[in-house]
Motif scaffolding. Structure first.
Motif, PDB file in Angstrom:
ATOM      1  N   ARG B  76       0.827  -1.200   0.000  1.00 50.89           N
ATOM      2  CA  ARG B  76       0.000   0.000   0.000  1.00 50.89           C
ATOM      3  C   ARG B  76       0.858   1.246   0.000  1.00 50.89           C
ATOM      4  N   TRP B  77       1.908   1.220   0.757  1.00 50.18           N
ATOM      5  CA  TRP B  77       2.704   2.432   0.843  1.00 50.18           C
ATOM      6  C   TRP B  77       3.344   2.774  -0.493  1.00 50.18           C
ATOM      7  N   GLY B 132       1.022   4.914  11.542  1.00 55.14           N
ATOM      8  CA  GLY B 132       0.270   5.137  10.314  1.00 55.14           C
ATOM      9  C   GLY B 132       0.680   6.415   9.625  1.00 55.14           C
ATOM     10  N   CYS B 138      -0.832   5.057   4.912  1.00 57.53           N
ATOM     11  CA  CYS B 138      -1.394   4.081   5.826  1.00 57.53           C
ATOM     12  C   CYS B 138      -2.005   4.775   7.035  1.00 57.53           C
ATOM     13  N   LYS B 140      -5.257   5.637   7.753  1.00 50.43           N
ATOM     14  CA  LYS B 140      -6.463   5.035   8.307  1.00 50.43           C
ATOM     15  C   LYS B 140      -6.497   3.571   7.918  1.00 50.43           C
ATOM     16  N   LEU B 141      -5.648   2.854   8.556  1.00 40.29           N
ATOM     17  CA  LEU B 141      -5.546   1.452   8.239  1.00 40.29           C
ATOM     18  C   LEU B 141      -5.754   0.660   9.508  1.00 40.29           C
ATOM     19  N   SER B 142      -6.285  -0.492   9.359  1.00 45.47           N
ATOM     20  CA  SER B 142      -6.513  -1.312  10.535  1.00 45.47           C
ATOM     21  C   SER B 142      -5.175  -1.779  11.089  1.00 45.47           C
ATOM     22  N   SER B 145      -3.186  -4.792   9.166  1.00 47.44           N
ATOM     23  CA  SER B 145      -2.628  -4.415   7.872  1.00 47.44           C
ATOM     24  C   SER B 145      -1.590  -3.314   8.034  1.00 47.44           C
ATOM     25  N   LEU B 146      -1.818  -2.457   9.012  1.00 52.70           N
ATOM     26  CA  LEU B 146      -0.822  -1.422   9.246  1.00 52.70           C
ATOM     27  C   LEU B 146       0.498  -2.032   9.659  1.00 52.70           C
ATOM     28  N   GLU B 149       2.108  -3.545   6.606  1.00 55.68           N
ATOM     29  CA  GLU B 149       2.698  -2.524   5.753  1.00 55.68           C
ATOM     30  C   GLU B 149       3.963  -1.960   6.372  1.00 55.68           C
TER      31      GLU B 149
END
Lengths: 386, 183
Positions: B76-77, B132, B138, B140-142, B145-146, B149
């Protein structure tokens, strides 16, 4: 005798309502059989009401009172009480309760319905209410009994045995506790009986399961990060570990910044155009390796650069593709996407800021410093031959 | 070269030592291979060449973009970096910078205290938020998953640092050598 009829009633009702009811009623039947080893007949339908209150094991008025106290949940409780009570008052009541016949029928209905609900998961408030029962001196046995039938027959039966052996009040507490313990392994908050926290095994409640899964996920990833960050294995506690991780990431980012400053300082002194020749030299033999899609994609992507820049850029992305193709051969399409993106991206990135600059060194560089080229090449080679 | 043999050996060693299944394996094997470093290095060189006269900011941006490219969009990043750079790089960069770094303190940490109180205490949620913010894209990531990442990002950053250091050393050495004979 009444008890057989009551069990018969149970069977009838179960036929009407649901297998859970059948189970629970069969349970009562079995209990009855334990007490009175008389054969049961399953065809005593009309006596359902009376036998119901008979099963209650309490005088009809008390049963009715219980039933009306909590409305819907009563019949369940009261009906379940049946299982425990035959010990004490199996014989007296039927005669008394026959007067209360009609109301008992409705009670039976409600009981049946709520046994279904209990099995499926009636509101926990009922459990709360049932929990309050032992405090009442009136109906202590209500507590263990409700838990019994709605649960598995075996546990219920064992509870019944316990109940049979002990006095009611103590039984209530003991069986309540037993039911609590046994409940842990079954549904969590769904059944009305569960005033239990799932302490023993693991709660099989949906919520608890989800929580547990979520926590497991987080813990696994935290462990990964801990191993990544040097010196984090010794630290215990999520917050501290996260502190370390944040620290580490910040350190790395700062290092990147410093190195970029360094590179920026070094850059002006070196003609990057010399790298061009370096790269172009590499491009020749490498194009052989290049996949069929790689080279084709490039020219289409740079319609804008029509000058010498374009040729340079063509060389560059080709080089990229060459690099990319050997390590990752499978996803050709993703490769091309990313190559395209990369190439286009490289286009976009320098374009707005350095388009002016690019032309000069590119055009002038080729003629400038061949001697630097060799040195750079070796330096680069050494740097990159990892 | 200075760092290259050690980095190569460390890269290979770390790659072989880590055989755990799951994310770690992916992250490690993805980023710590020598091939990846080479790829990134070359990309970096190109990017640097493209942004030659610009200041360190551009260099950093270029290197970050190159890193994100090397990630091939699987994280994602990396996608966030590339997307952030791609459209109107100057504006987006400024916007993100301002918003990201000048933002006032986040709202009181009454947020993520849903289910488990112990691992998701206030401190933890605070730190997760900070993390985050550090990892691009990242915010607003849970939590799981954060963390994933972040792991990937960390390994990528390590590789970036390694490569850039090697490059800087090589280039400075080369420039020194080139400067000596008197260009």
């Amino acid at each position: 005798m009444e008890p057989p009829r009551s069990s018969g009633v149970g069977i009838d009702n179960s036929g009407e309502y649901s297998p859970e009811i059948a189970e629970t009623l069969r349970f009562e039947e079995e209990i009855q059989s334990l007490i009175h080893p008389s054969s049961f007949d399953g065809s005593a339908a009309p006596t359902g009401g009376g036998s119901f209150t008979a099963l209650l094991g309490l005088p009809a008025n008390q049963a009715v009172e219980l039933l009306h106290d909590s409305g819907a949940r009563e019949p369940l409780a009261s009906r379940i009480r049946v299982g425990g009570h035959p010990v004490h008052r199996p014989f007296h009541l039927p005669l008394d309760c026959s007067s209360a016949f009609p109301s008992n029928a409705t009670l039976v209905d409600r009981a049946a319905r709520f046994s279904v609900f209990a099995a499926e998961g009636s509101p926990a408030s009922s459990s709360g209410r049932l929990k309050a029962e032992p405090q009442d001196s009136d109906s202590p046995p209500l507590d263990p009994i409700p838990t019994g039938p709605a649960k598995r027959k075996d546990t219920g039966r064992s509870k019944c045995d316990v109940r049979l052996s002990l006095s009611f009040k103590s039984q209530a507490k003991a069986t309540a506790k037993k039911s609590k313990n046994a409940e842990e392994n079954t549904d969590g908050d769904k059944l009305p009986y569960v005033h239990v926290r799932a302490r023993r095994g693991q709660a099989t409640d949906n919520h608890s399961l989800a929580e547990r899964a979520r926590r497991e996920k987080i813990n696994v990833r935290m462990k990964l990060l801990q191993e990544l960050v040097p010196g984090c294995s010794k630290i215990t506690g999520t917050a501290l570990v996260l502190d370390e991780i944040i620290n580490h990431v910040q350190t790395l980012q700062r290092q990147v910044e410093f190195l970029s400053m360094r590179l920026a300082a070094v850059n002006p002194r070196i003609d990057f155009s010399s790298l061009d020749s370096y790269l172009s030299a590499e491009c020749g033999p490498v194009t052989v390796r290049n996949g069929p899609g790689g080279v084709v994609v490039d020219p289409s992507l740079w319609p804008t650069d029509a000058t010498a820049e374009a040729t340079r850029r063509l060389l560059v992305p080709q080089f990229w593709h060459i690099d990319l193709v050997p390590p990752q051969l499978q996803p050709q399409q993703s490769l091309t996407t990313w190559e395209r993106d990369g190439a286009a991206h490289s286009q976009l990135l320098p374009n707005p800021t350095t388009s002016l600059f690019l032309y000069d060194p590119a055009n002038s560089g080729n003629a400038n410093v061949p001697h630097l080229t060799a040195k750079l090449k070796t330096a680069e080679d050494r740097a990159l031959n990892l | 070269m200075i760092a290259s043999p050690s980095s190569s050996s460390s890269a290979r060693g770390s790659k072989k030592a880590i055989t755990k299944p799951g994310f770690k394996d992916q992250a490690e094997s993805k980023w710590r291979t020598a091939a990846q470093q080479r790829i990134y290095g070359r990309r970096l060189i190109d990017a640097l060449r493209a942004t030659a006269p610009s200041g360190p900011h551009a260099v950093k941006e270029a290197s970050d973009s190159a890193l994100a490219l090397t990630a091939r969009g699987q994280s994602r990043w990396s996608r966030a970096i590339l997307l952030g750079r791609r459209r109107r790089p100057s504006c987006k960069f400024l916007l993100k910078a301002r918003r990201g770094r000048r933002q006032p303190k986040p709202p009181p940490p009454a947020l993520k205290q849903g289910m488990a109180a112990s691992p998701e205490g206030k401190k933890v949620s605070d730190r997760l938020r900070v993390l985050g913010r550090l990892v691009p894209g990242c915010r607003k990531l849970s939590a799981p998953s954060l963390l994933e990442e972040a792991a990937d990002y960390m390994v990528a950053l390590e590789m970036q640092v390694k490569t850039m250091r090697a490059l800087a050393e090589a280039l400075s050495a080369a420039s020194l050598n080139a400067a000596e004979p008197g260009s």
